[in-house]
Scaffold this motif. Structure first.
Motif, PDB file in Angstrom:
ATOM      1  N   GLU A   1      15.122 -49.986  -6.368  1.00 25.93           N
ATOM      2  CA  GLU A   1      16.515 -49.862  -5.958  1.00 25.93           C
ATOM      3  C   GLU A   1      16.588 -49.158  -4.602  1.00 25.93           C
ATOM      4  O   GLU A   1      15.766 -48.298  -4.309  1.00 25.93           O
ATOM      5  CB  GLU A   1      17.295 -49.035  -6.987  1.00 25.93           C
ATOM      6  CG  GLU A   1      17.372 -49.682  -8.353  1.00 25.93           C
ATOM      7  CD  GLU A   1      18.243 -50.923  -8.354  1.00 25.93           C
ATOM      8  OE1 GLU A   1      19.294 -50.913  -7.694  1.00 25.93           O
ATOM      9  OE2 GLU A   1      17.856 -51.911  -8.994  1.00 25.93           O
ATOM     10  N   PRO A   2      17.571 -49.509  -3.792  1.00 27.06           N
ATOM     11  CA  PRO A   2      17.725 -48.762  -2.544  1.00 27.06           C
ATOM     12  C   PRO A   2      18.118 -47.320  -2.862  1.00 27.06           C
ATOM     13  O   PRO A   2      18.771 -47.068  -3.870  1.00 27.06           O
ATOM     14  CB  PRO A   2      18.842 -49.497  -1.807  1.00 27.06           C
ATOM     15  CG  PRO A   2      19.516 -50.334  -2.824  1.00 27.06           C
ATOM     16  CD  PRO A   2      18.548 -50.566  -3.935  1.00 27.06           C
ATOM     17  N   PRO A   3      17.709 -46.369  -2.031  1.00 23.01           N
ATOM     18  CA  PRO A   3      18.045 -44.969  -2.289  1.00 23.01           C
ATOM     19  C   PRO A   3      19.546 -44.735  -2.212  1.00 23.01           C
ATOM     20  O   PRO A   3      20.257 -45.422  -1.480  1.00 23.01           O
ATOM     21  CB  PRO A   3      17.315 -44.201  -1.206  1.00 23.01           C
ATOM     22  CG  PRO A   3      16.958 -45.198  -0.177  1.00 23.01           C
ATOM     23  CD  PRO A   3      16.928 -46.535  -0.832  1.00 23.01           C
ATOM     24  N   LYS A   4      20.016 -43.775  -2.979  1.00 22.01           N
ATOM     25  CA  LYS A   4      21.433 -43.400  -2.949  1.00 22.01           C
ATOM     26  C   LYS A   4      21.725 -42.730  -1.619  1.00 22.01           C
ATOM     27  O   LYS A   4      20.852 -42.184  -0.970  1.00 22.01           O
ATOM     28  CB  LYS A   4      21.752 -42.435  -4.082  1.00 22.01           C
ATOM     29  CG  LYS A   4      21.417 -42.979  -5.448  1.00 22.01           C
ATOM     30  CD  LYS A   4      22.552 -43.775  -5.979  1.00 22.01           C
ATOM     31  CE  LYS A   4      22.252 -44.148  -7.418  1.00 22.01           C
ATOM     32  NZ  LYS A   4      22.546 -45.472  -7.759  1.00 22.01           N
ATOM     33  N   ARG A   5      22.972 -42.739  -1.230  1.00 24.71           N
ATOM     34  CA  ARG A   5      23.369 -42.074   0.011  1.00 24.71           C
ATOM     35  C   ARG A   5      23.383 -40.568  -0.224  1.00 24.71           C
ATOM     36  O   ARG A   5      24.333 -40.022  -0.764  1.00 24.71           O
ATOM     37  CB  ARG A   5      24.732 -42.546   0.469  1.00 24.71           C
ATOM     38  CG  ARG A   5      24.724 -43.967   0.930  1.00 24.71           C
ATOM     39  CD  ARG A   5      26.099 -44.371   1.387  1.00 24.71           C
ATOM     40  NE  ARG A   5      26.079 -45.759   1.752  1.00 24.71           N
ATOM     41  CZ  ARG A   5      26.565 -46.223   2.881  1.00 24.71           C
ATOM     42  NH1 ARG A   5      27.132 -45.412   3.725  1.00 24.71           N
ATOM     43  NH2 ARG A   5      26.511 -47.498   3.151  1.00 24.71           N
TER      44      ARG A   5
END
Length: 71
Positions: free
Chosen positions: A6-10
């Motif tokens: 998953e892309p990293p959270k902001r």
């Protein structure tokens, strides 16, 4: 990407996690920058902003010097 793909959270590091707050990264010198194009701690003129926001994407003139810090 994270381990799960998953892309990293902001997220932001916060002040404590920033590199310039790490004592092990401190050097014996500091860099002082100034510019004739704007006042100290003043707003940078819009002409130096990106063209995407209406500026001309011009780099401000910068002068700088290293200064040995007291130990």
């Amino acid at each position: 990407m994270t381990k799960s793909g998953e892309p990293p959270k902001r997220r932001r590091a916060g002040h404590a996690g920033l590199a310039w707050n790490s004592p092990n990264l401190a050097g014996e010198q500091t860099l002082t920058l100034s510019s004739p194009d704007f006042d100290n701690e003043g707003a940078i003129p819009a002409v130096h902003a990106s063209t995407r926001v209406g500026g001309e994407d011009l780099s401000p003139a910068l002068t700088g010097f290293y200064q040995r810090t007291a130990t």
